[in-house]
Design an enzyme around this catalytic site. Structure first.
Site, PDB file in Angstrom:
ATOM      1  N   GLY A  63       0.820  -1.211   0.000  1.00 35.58           N
ATOM      2  CA  GLY A  63       0.000   0.000   0.000  1.00 35.58           C
ATOM      3  C   GLY A  63       0.850   1.256   0.000  1.00 35.58           C
ATOM      4  O   GLY A  63       2.023   1.236  -0.383  1.00 35.58           O
ATOM      5  N   CYS A  64       0.286   2.342   0.447  1.00 33.55           N
ATOM      6  CA  CYS A  64       0.980   3.628   0.459  1.00 33.55           C
ATOM      7  C   CYS A  64       2.327   3.525   1.164  1.00 33.55           C
ATOM      8  O   CYS A  64       2.409   3.074   2.307  1.00 33.55           O
ATOM      9  CB  CYS A  64       0.111   4.670   1.156  1.00 33.55           C
TER      10      CYS A  64
END
Length: 220
Positions: free
Chosen positions: A47-48
């Site tokens: 993810g981020c």
């Protein structure tokens, strides 16, 4: 990153992001250091990279974490290109660590706590293949360790669903733009950091206990 998140949270949160007023940021690419003597390197995507980089950096034995892109085909992609989904890359982190203090198995365990490895091409409000979960191995031993850790995570039922993380050989890592490096600590006031990134980091701190550097350990 947040162009999609804004759609997801519209009407609930007013989120600024790295896409907001980018002209104010240093868009030159960060330097990718060579490992120092005795250091080893590991690469993960979950993810981020803002929260993943912070979480991994808080582990004892981790010296440096670089945010970047891995798992794709385009050479030296930009953030915008990766976000378009056309390059095949995932937002990733490259972790420089001392194997005498923290071993690869512990890093891998932390990785699985630092995000939700059971959601395909998605982490919370961030949707797309660039947010997919990937563990990149450099040796057959690392591949074996990742397989064992995944089996352990699945058996623990920490998550309701099975792990969908890709386990693939490492090829190349491209450092992201300078404004992404250390973004979590540089922008603690960001609504995205507070509402999305911070809970992930706190979850990792709680799960890893005494493996976290003393300054970040959860008290009580």
């Amino acid at each position: 990153m947040m162009k999609r998140a804004l759609k997801y949270l519209a009407g609930l949160l007013f989120l600024y992001s790295c896409a907001y007023s980018q002209s104010d940021y240093d868009e030159s690419f960060a330097h990718l250091p060579a490992p120092r003597k005795g250091e080893q390197v590991a690469t993960f995507a979950g993810g981020c990279f803002w929260s993943m980089a912070e979480g991994m950096l808080e582990l004892k034995g981790v010296h440096k974490v670089v945010s970047g892109y891995s798992g794709g085909t385009t050479k030296r992609p930009t953030y915008e290109e990766v976000g378009s989904g056309s390059t095949g890359h995932a937002e990733s982190v490259q972790v420089y660590y001392d194997p005498a203090v923290i071993d690869y198995a512990t890093l891998a365990e932390a990785f699985f706590y630092a995000h939700d490895p059971t959601t395909l091409n998605r982490q919370g409000p961030d949707i797309g293949t660039d947010y997919r979960s990937v563990a990149f191995y450099r040796t057959p031993e690392e591949q074996k360790i990742l397989t064992q850790v995944i089996a352990k995570v699945n058996a623990s039922h920490h998550y309701h669903n099975p792990v969908v993380t890709e386990v693939v050989p490492f090829k190349v890592f491209y450092p992201a733009e300078n404004y992404h490096q250390g973004y979590y600590r540089q922008h603690p006031e960001s609504p995205y950091i507070q509402s999305v990134s911070m809970p992930k980091v706190r979850k990792l701190e709680k799960a890893m206990g005494d493996k976290i550097k003393p300054a970040f350990q959860v008290k009580g």
